[in-house]
Design a protein around this motif. Structure first.
Motif, mmCIF file in Angstrom:
data_model
loop_
_atom_site.group_PDB
_atom_site.id
_atom_site.type_symbol
_atom_site.label_atom_id
_atom_site.label_comp_id
_atom_site.label_asym_id
_atom_site.label_seq_id
_atom_site.Cartn_x
_atom_site.Cartn_y
_atom_site.Cartn_z
ATOM 1 N N ASP A 130 0.519 -7.208 -14.917
ATOM 2 C CA ASP A 130 0.439 -8.700 -15.224
ATOM 3 C C ASP A 130 -0.784 -9.360 -14.729
ATOM 4 O O ASP A 130 -0.857 -10.609 -15.590
ATOM 5 C CB ASP A 130 1.632 -8.974 -14.337
ATOM 6 N N ASN A 131 -1.505 -8.966 -14.080
ATOM 7 C CA ASN A 131 -2.963 -9.434 -13.681
ATOM 8 C C ASN A 131 -4.054 -8.997 -14.275
ATOM 9 O O ASN A 131 -5.148 -9.479 -14.041
ATOM 10 C CB ASN A 131 -2.988 -9.393 -12.045
ATOM 11 N N LEU A 132 -3.866 -8.138 -15.047
ATOM 12 C CA LEU A 132 -4.992 -7.371 -15.737
ATOM 13 C C LEU A 132 -5.587 -8.359 -16.678
ATOM 14 O O LEU A 132 -4.879 -8.978 -17.519
ATOM 15 C CB LEU A 132 -4.599 -6.076 -16.587
ATOM 16 N N GLU B 140 -0.114 -8.296 -0.026
ATOM 17 C CA GLU B 140 -0.306 -8.483 -1.304
ATOM 18 C C GLU B 140 -0.732 -7.289 -2.181
ATOM 19 O O GLU B 140 -1.856 -6.865 -2.128
ATOM 20 C CB GLU B 140 -1.819 -9.540 -1.312
ATOM 21 N N THR B 141 0.289 -6.687 -2.723
ATOM 22 C CA THR B 141 0.152 -5.331 -3.395
ATOM 23 C C THR B 141 -0.209 -5.544 -4.796
ATOM 24 O O THR B 141 -0.349 -4.506 -5.422
ATOM 25 C CB THR B 141 1.348 -4.760 -3.282
ATOM 26 N N THR B 142 -0.056 -6.732 -5.544
ATOM 27 C CA THR B 142 -0.469 -6.992 -6.926
ATOM 28 C C THR B 142 -1.500 -8.115 -6.941
ATOM 29 O O THR B 142 -1.212 -9.294 -7.185
ATOM 30 C CB THR B 142 0.804 -7.402 -7.842
ATOM 31 N N PRO B 143 -2.689 -7.874 -6.613
ATOM 32 C CA PRO B 143 -3.572 -8.989 -6.398
ATOM 33 C C PRO B 143 -4.285 -9.517 -7.767
ATOM 34 O O PRO B 143 -4.314 -8.807 -8.626
ATOM 35 C CB PRO B 143 -4.797 -8.265 -5.582
ATOM 36 N N ALA B 144 -4.456 -10.753 -7.581
ATOM 37 C CA ALA B 144 -5.032 -11.283 -8.885
ATOM 38 C C ALA B 144 -6.564 -10.958 -9.200
ATOM 39 O O ALA B 144 -7.211 -10.534 -8.408
ATOM 40 C CB ALA B 144 -5.009 -13.074 -8.729
ATOM 41 N N TYR B 145 -6.929 -10.921 -10.517
ATOM 42 C CA TYR B 145 -8.261 -10.374 -10.806
ATOM 43 C C TYR B 145 -9.066 -11.837 -10.771
ATOM 44 O O TYR B 145 -8.732 -12.937 -11.301
ATOM 45 C CB TYR B 145 -8.338 -9.895 -12.071
#
Length: 545
Positions: A527-529, A158-163
């Motif tokens: 995209d998750n910021l 998971e290299t683009t984790p959700a906030y």
């Protein structure tokens, strides 16, 4: 957090479990990792946390929580002898400001994650890691708000984790700390469990003290939750239960001591940056940082002897005469004074309360903070005991501050390690000859009619916030520089104290409420910021103004 995920995917750092130098040096080659065990990681992970909290020049260019918040909270200004410090002076933050601190904290969290993955064989090490993960995630939430949490620390999977929402993270940190205490209790009945030894550079394997630390962190969290409009009834319930929790709270300053010594790359990181080098010459940033006139005046105006323990005197031309005294700078001042010539500002006193020495440990949590938290909870009716208990904890909080600032590097050591001098930081163990106690008594006596010191004379602000302001004020004086991160959180949470900011500083005349998400996240996880967030967007517990 590209760096963090890469490191976790590659494996742990190759770390030796012995040797003071290795306890401090965390810059090994991650590509060389072959095998690693929690007892080989723990010391370096704890040392890295200490460096991130109050670091030196070798830590990401000096980015650390306390240095940043010492400016934000009104303790520090820059001198006229150095350029730069634009964001500190103007309070106009960018996506590069303390960006490496964000990444380094997640890298440190990965260390603790690796320890937890070996919980079956190293349950006590895993419990310590669980507590320290809560400590670090709390730092991240308090400075950035929403952060990656449930999907963080997953390596290449998971290299683009959700906030996650900051409110939800706070609630889960309480769950994690409660779980860590339960884990320690469960291990106590397991005769086959591996013990924790000298690799624990905080408590030397004393698991009762780790449970006390977890309880104190829970109190910090709950008190920040307690003033929010959406504070659930469970916050009050948890606070009341916490007051009588088994094992209680910390009874001394929580410090990390990996074996700091007056030797290259082994000194206390704060001393290395703002005191002296191992060769005895002035540190690179020693002439760059000045105390603010505001903080100097708080000690001066209240006949507070801590002033002389924290700062050296400067000189100022008065009627063409060089007059010694304590002089600082105004927060955000465009043309601050220098540290040379006829007008010389005060600086941190060498071998004083802030620069104790090259071998002094790094504070992770102050006993005074714990006592002031208890006093606040009691005066607000969130703990039992009422005003009498609040007054005693308030006075003990001031005393603990004096004891901390007046202790020398040689006695400011965590207890129970072979060869160490036992710490004398407990209130119960304080006697008339304990460093700082005589000065504390002088301070209390000299301020018998001062409502900023005498608890009985402090103003009341309504039944729910009785005398909170004087508690926060004295807490602010106690946390100067060594725990500025907590003072900055208290200022945002309570609006106290009302320190002065130059009109040249804040744009548009307001103090920021958080750091901006770093450019690394914008580039790799945009995209998750969270959207619509700027430096004036408060974290959830910042509800006063």
């Amino acid at each position: 957090m590209k760096i963090s995920f890469k490191i976790l995917a590659l494996g742990a750092l190759v770390l030796s479990a012995t040797g003071c130098e290795n306890f401090i040096d965390i810059n090994e080659n991650p590509n060389a990792a072959t095998a690693v065990t929690p007892d080989a990681i723990l010391a370096q992970a704890l040392a890295a946390t200490a460096a991130n909290y109050t670091g030196g020049p070798g830590v990401a260019g000096g980015q650390n929580y306390n240095s940043y918040t010492s400016f934000a909270a009104g303790y520090w200004g820059k001198s006229g002898g150095v350029s730069g410090f634009g964001e500190e002076r103007t309070y106009n933050y960018s996506t590069s400001y303390n960006a490496t601190l964000f990444v380094n904290t997640y890298d440190n969290l990965n260390d603790y994650q690796l320890i937890q993955q070996n919980a079956a064989l190293y349950p006590n090490h895993a419990a310590i890691a669980r507590i320290m993960k809560a400590y670090n995630f709390l730092l991240l939430v308090d400075e950035w708000g929403d952060i990656p949490y449930t999907q963080a620390l997953q390596g290449a999977t998971e290299t683009t984790p959700a906030y996650d929402d900051d409110v939800a993270i706070y609630a889960d940190l309480l769950v994690q700390l409660t779980g860590a205490i339960a884990d320690i209790n469960a291990v106590a009945t397991d005769a086959t469990a591996r013990t924790v030894g000298t690799e624990d550079i905080v408590f030397n394997g004393n698991m009762t003290k780790w449970k006390q630390f977890a309880n104190s962190l829970k109190l910090r969290i709950l008190m920040r939750q307690s003033q929010t409009p959406n504070a659930s009834p469970s916050v009050t319930t948890q606070l009341l239960a916490l007051q009588t929790a088994p094992d209680g709270f910390i009874t001394a300053d929580v410090v990390a001591q990996p074996g700091y010594a007056q030797s290259s790359n082994q000194q206390n990181p704060f001393y290395t940056r703002y005191g002296l080098t191992a060769a005895g010459t002035a540190a690179g940033d020693r002439a760059f940082i000045l105390p603010t006139n505001y903080i100097i005046n708080q000690y001066k105006d209240n006949n507070d002897p801590r002033l002389t323990q924290l700062y050296g005197q400067g000189t100022k031309l008065v009627n063409d005469v060089a007059t010694p005294g304590y002089y600082g700078t105004d927060l955000g001042e465009a043309n601050p004074p220098a540290v040379t010539g006829n007008n010389i500002s005060s600086r941190f006193l060498l071998n004083g309360g802030l620069l104790k020495g090259a071998s002094a440990p790094t504070v992770l949590m102050l006993l005074s903070e714990q006592l002031f938290l208890e006093a606040e909870a009691e005066t607000r009716g969130l703990f039992g005991g009422g005003e009498s208990a609040a007054k005693q904890d308030y006075l003990d909080g001031i005393k603990a501050s004096f004891m901390q600032f007046y202790r020398t590097a040689g006695t400011d050591i965590r207890p129970a390690r072979t060869g160490d001098v036992p710490a004398t930081a407990t209130i119960a163990g304080a006697v008339a000859s304990t460093p700082g106690v005589a000065q504390y008594n002088t301070y209390i006596t000299a301020n018998a009619t001062n409502p900023l010191v005498n608890y009985d004379l402090a103003p009341t602000n309504g039944s729910s916030l009785r005398k909170q302001s004087v508690i926060i004020y004295q807490k602010y004086l106690a946390e100067n520089t060594i725990a500025s991160t907590e003072a900055w959180a208290d200022f945002r949470r309570t609006g106290q104290p009302k320190f002065t900011v130059s009109r040249e500083a804040a744009t548009p005349g307001r103090l920021p409420k958080r750091l901006l998400y770093p450019l690394s996240e914008i580039n790799t996880n945009n995209d998750n910021l969270p959207q619509g967030v700027d430096q004036y967007t408060p974290v959830f517990w910042d509800v006063v103004d």
